[in-house]
Motif scaffolding. Structure first.
Motif, mmCIF file in Angstrom:
data_model
loop_
_atom_site.group_PDB
_atom_site.id
_atom_site.type_symbol
_atom_site.label_atom_id
_atom_site.label_comp_id
_atom_site.label_asym_id
_atom_site.label_seq_id
_atom_site.Cartn_x
_atom_site.Cartn_y
_atom_site.Cartn_z
ATOM 1 N N SER A 101 11.245 -5.452 4.884
ATOM 2 C CA SER A 101 10.645 -4.538 5.853
ATOM 3 C C SER A 101 10.605 -3.123 5.305
ATOM 4 N N HIS A 102 9.686 -2.338 5.827
ATOM 5 C CA HIS A 102 9.666 -0.903 5.516
ATOM 6 C C HIS A 102 9.955 -0.156 6.823
ATOM 7 N N PRO A 103 10.963 0.743 6.813
ATOM 8 C CA PRO A 103 11.339 1.422 8.066
ATOM 9 C C PRO A 103 10.168 2.177 8.712
ATOM 10 N N ASN A 134 0.823 -1.226 0.000
ATOM 11 C CA ASN A 134 0.000 0.000 0.000
ATOM 12 C C ASN A 134 0.845 1.259 0.000
ATOM 13 N N ASN A 135 2.162 1.117 -0.113
ATOM 14 C CA ASN A 135 3.012 2.285 0.157
ATOM 15 C C ASN A 135 3.215 3.242 -1.023
ATOM 16 N N PHE A 136 3.130 2.785 -2.206
ATOM 17 C CA PHE A 136 3.289 3.650 -3.383
ATOM 18 C C PHE A 136 4.544 4.520 -3.315
ATOM 19 N N CYS A 137 5.683 3.909 -3.087
ATOM 20 C CA CYS A 137 6.945 4.642 -3.238
ATOM 21 C C CYS A 137 6.974 5.121 -4.696
ATOM 22 N N SER A 138 7.471 6.341 -4.894
ATOM 23 C CA SER A 138 7.222 6.980 -6.197
ATOM 24 C C SER A 138 7.919 6.287 -7.367
ATOM 25 N N TYR A 139 8.930 5.452 -7.082
ATOM 26 C CA TYR A 139 9.683 4.791 -8.149
ATOM 27 C C TYR A 139 9.218 3.367 -8.407
ATOM 28 N N CYS A 140 8.291 2.854 -7.598
ATOM 29 C CA CYS A 140 8.062 1.403 -7.544
ATOM 30 C C CYS A 140 6.780 0.980 -8.252
ATOM 31 N N ILE A 141 6.882 -0.105 -8.957
ATOM 32 C CA ILE A 141 5.749 -0.591 -9.754
ATOM 33 C C ILE A 141 4.963 -1.695 -9.024
ATOM 34 N N VAL A 142 5.508 -2.146 -7.878
ATOM 35 C CA VAL A 142 4.902 -3.300 -7.190
ATOM 36 C C VAL A 142 3.416 -3.112 -6.856
ATOM 37 N N PRO A 143 2.982 -1.941 -6.329
ATOM 38 C CA PRO A 143 1.544 -1.819 -6.025
ATOM 39 C C PRO A 143 0.663 -2.015 -7.262
ATOM 40 N N TYR A 144 1.233 -1.761 -8.470
ATOM 41 C CA TYR A 144 0.456 -1.937 -9.700
ATOM 42 C C TYR A 144 0.515 -3.373 -10.204
ATOM 43 N N ASN A 184 8.773 9.363 -1.736
ATOM 44 C CA ASN A 184 7.561 9.070 -0.934
ATOM 45 C C ASN A 184 7.806 7.924 0.052
ATOM 46 N N ARG A 185 8.977 7.970 0.728
ATOM 47 C CA ARG A 185 9.309 6.889 1.658
ATOM 48 C C ARG A 185 8.748 7.134 3.069
ATOM 49 N N LYS A 186 8.276 8.320 3.367
ATOM 50 C CA LYS A 186 7.556 8.623 4.633
ATOM 51 C C LYS A 186 8.422 8.549 5.882
HETATM 52 S S1 SF4 Z 1 9.449 -0.119 -2.672
HETATM 53 FE FE1 SF4 Z 1 8.586 -1.662 -1.313
HETATM 54 S S2 SF4 Z 1 7.365 -0.465 0.155
HETATM 55 FE FE2 SF4 Z 1 7.713 0.887 -1.626
HETATM 56 S S3 SF4 Z 1 5.929 0.557 -2.961
HETATM 57 FE FE3 SF4 Z 1 7.540 -0.863 -3.649
HETATM 58 S S4 SF4 Z 1 7.083 -2.773 -2.562
HETATM 59 FE FE4 SF4 Z 1 5.964 -1.147 -1.518
#
Ligand code: SF4
Length: 465
Positions: free
Chosen positions: A251-253, A173-183, A290-292
């Motif tokens: 893990s996410h910090p 659910n994190n939607f880091c701005s570079y990451c495609i995983v949530p999609y 967008n790492r929060k």
């Molecule tokens: S980098 Fe990790 S925490 Fe961030 S959106 Fe991608 S899978 Fe999720």
């Protein structure tokens, strides 16, 4: 099964066939491949490492890194020659995983020799897909999301080792701005705590599993939708008799709780290694990512972890050359490496992923500068690692031996310590088989990437807590 080895499934006959699989990307993908194998075995497939003799060619893809993506496209093109024609059902070609989730339909149109494509939630539908293909369908595509409220699976083991990967949560659910995983993997969905505990108990009792690695894109979020917690899961797994070692990733910090940090100090079976991706040491870059969290927040977590468990070793992920990363922002990452003294890092050059926020950001950095910064960061980290590893010389470490390599006719065995450090050692005699033995090794030499040891004690394959 008939006397000629043919298996009847529904109305179809499945003779013995061979499958060649290429997996790209993270441990989640490797684990998904194990699940695919477990289904394929039921359809009379065995694995081969020679794609020339395979009846089924399968790619399990990763969309996170450019390099993995490019390798996949090149290999998909290369396997065309293995088919006599696109209708040749003696050789079937399929694609699964993250690339297939978002591009599967286009891939099927573009590559005439590709028979099927399936998304990340369709792993357990591989038997249905193959049934349809062998029934005569030309092209099959499934990328629908799992719409069940609950994420419920049983871990499938297709190997004979005492190590198992156990999925506990999928999506992010994190939607880091570079990451495609949530999609590509969708929103977070956790298994129920009780189900995971029963699953691991079964693996230990019925399959001889001694070491589990709990998997998820963000394991720290485990159970949130059910008012359960990752820390409670670890506490219950810690009680399982016969289970020797628990690892987890990733893990996410932002989600690393004080409870979990405290558990790292009190658990008896939890690995002393934690992979905690920081990505950058610059607050401004972390904000753009967008790492929060900030670099100080991360350093504070590290201090609390080391306070709870002075033995803990940390590894991380770093992205170098995020859009418009300044020299000062880059240097802040180098400073963070110096402060934390990571045991190892995975470092990458930024590459834009389609449809992510970062792909739309202003970016004045050249690829040359990115490469230069990456090389320089890696050299800097290697010096840190070498210095820290050399301090291990003379210490005794318990290791689970995984495999051997033969170099110049000499066998060298390889295992991992509790902290996930690789140690090589020469056997006392070339004939001794140490695979899956717990051994005590005295570290005699160390480099930035691995250690050498000599054997002090062989506990055999039994649990030695
Ligand atoms: S980098 Fe990790 S925490 Fe961030 S959106 Fe991608 S899978 Fe999720």
């Amino acid at each position: 099964m008939s006397s000629d080895g043919v298996k009847k499934v529904g109305n179809l006959s499945f003779p013995p066939r061979k499958v060649w699989v290429k997996t790209f990307g993270c441990q989640m993908n490797y684990h998904d491949t194990q699940r695919l194998f477990s289904h394929l075995q039921k359809l009379n497939f065995t694995q081969t490492s020679n794609k020339e003799e395979a009846n089924l060619i399968l790619f399990n893809t990763c969309a996170v890194r450019d390099l993995a993506n490019l390798k996949f496209y090149s290999q998909l093109g290369e396997v065309k020659h293995l088919k006599k024609g696109v209708k040749d059902k003696n050789v079937v070609v399929g694609v699964g995983g993250c690339v297939s989730q978002i591009e599967g339909e286009e891939l099927l149109k573009k590559y005439a020799h590709l028979n099927f494509a399936f998304g990340t939630d369709a792993i357990d539908q591989i038997s249905d897909i193959l049934y349809r293909i062998y029934s005569g369908e030309d092209k099959v595509f499934i990328n629908s999301w799992d719409t069940q409220d609950n994420y419920s699976i049983e871990t499938k083991i297709t190997h004979g080792s005492p190590q198992a990967f156990v999925n506990i949560i999928k999506g992010c659910n994190n939607f880091c701005s570079y990451c495609i995983v949530p999609y590509t993997r969708g929103r977070e969905k956790s298994r129920r705590l009780k189900e995971v505990v029963e699953d691991v108990k079964g693996l230990v009792k019925n399959k001889g599993i001694q070491e589990v690695t709990l998997l998820g894109q963000n394991v720290n979020s485990f159970g949130k939708e059910h008012d359960e917690s990752f820390c409670d899961l670890l506490k219950q797994l810690d009680q399982i008799e016969g289970l020797e070692l628990i690892r987890y990733t990733t893990s996410h910090p932002y989600d690393l709780s004080d409870d979990l940090i405290a558990h790292h100090g009190s658990a008896s079976k939890l690995s002393n290694h934690l992979h905690l991706p920081v990505q950058s040491g610059s607050n401004t870059v972390l904000k753009r990512m967008n790492r929060k969290y900030t670099a100080d927040h991360y350093l504070n977590l590290v201090a609390k972890l080391k306070n709870a468990n002075p033995e803990i070793v940390l590894s991380t992920d770093i992205i170098v050359g995020f859009p418009d990363e300044s020299e000062q922002e880059y240097q802040q990452t180098i400073e963070l490496l110096d402060k934390v003294q990571f045991d190892f890092i995975y470092s990458y050059k930024f590459s834009p992923r389609a449809n992510t926020q970062a792909s739309k950001m202003e970016d004045g950095l050249s690829d040359e500068l990115r490469s230069k910064r990456l090389r320089s960061l890696q050299l800097h980290q290697l010096k840190i690692q070498e210095k820290n590893r050399k301090q291990l010389v003379g210490q005794q470490k318990r290791v689970l031996v995984e495999k051997f390599n033969v170099k110049n006719g000499e066998k060298k065995w390889m295992g991992r310590t509790n902290c996930n450090r690789i140690v090589h050692f020469l056997p006392e005699t070339q004939e001794t088989d140490y695979q899956w033995h717990w051994v005590e090794l005295k570290i005699t030499q160390a480099t930035a990437l691995s250690c050498q040891g000599t054997i002090v004690l062989d506990h055999g394959t039994t649990v030695v807590s």
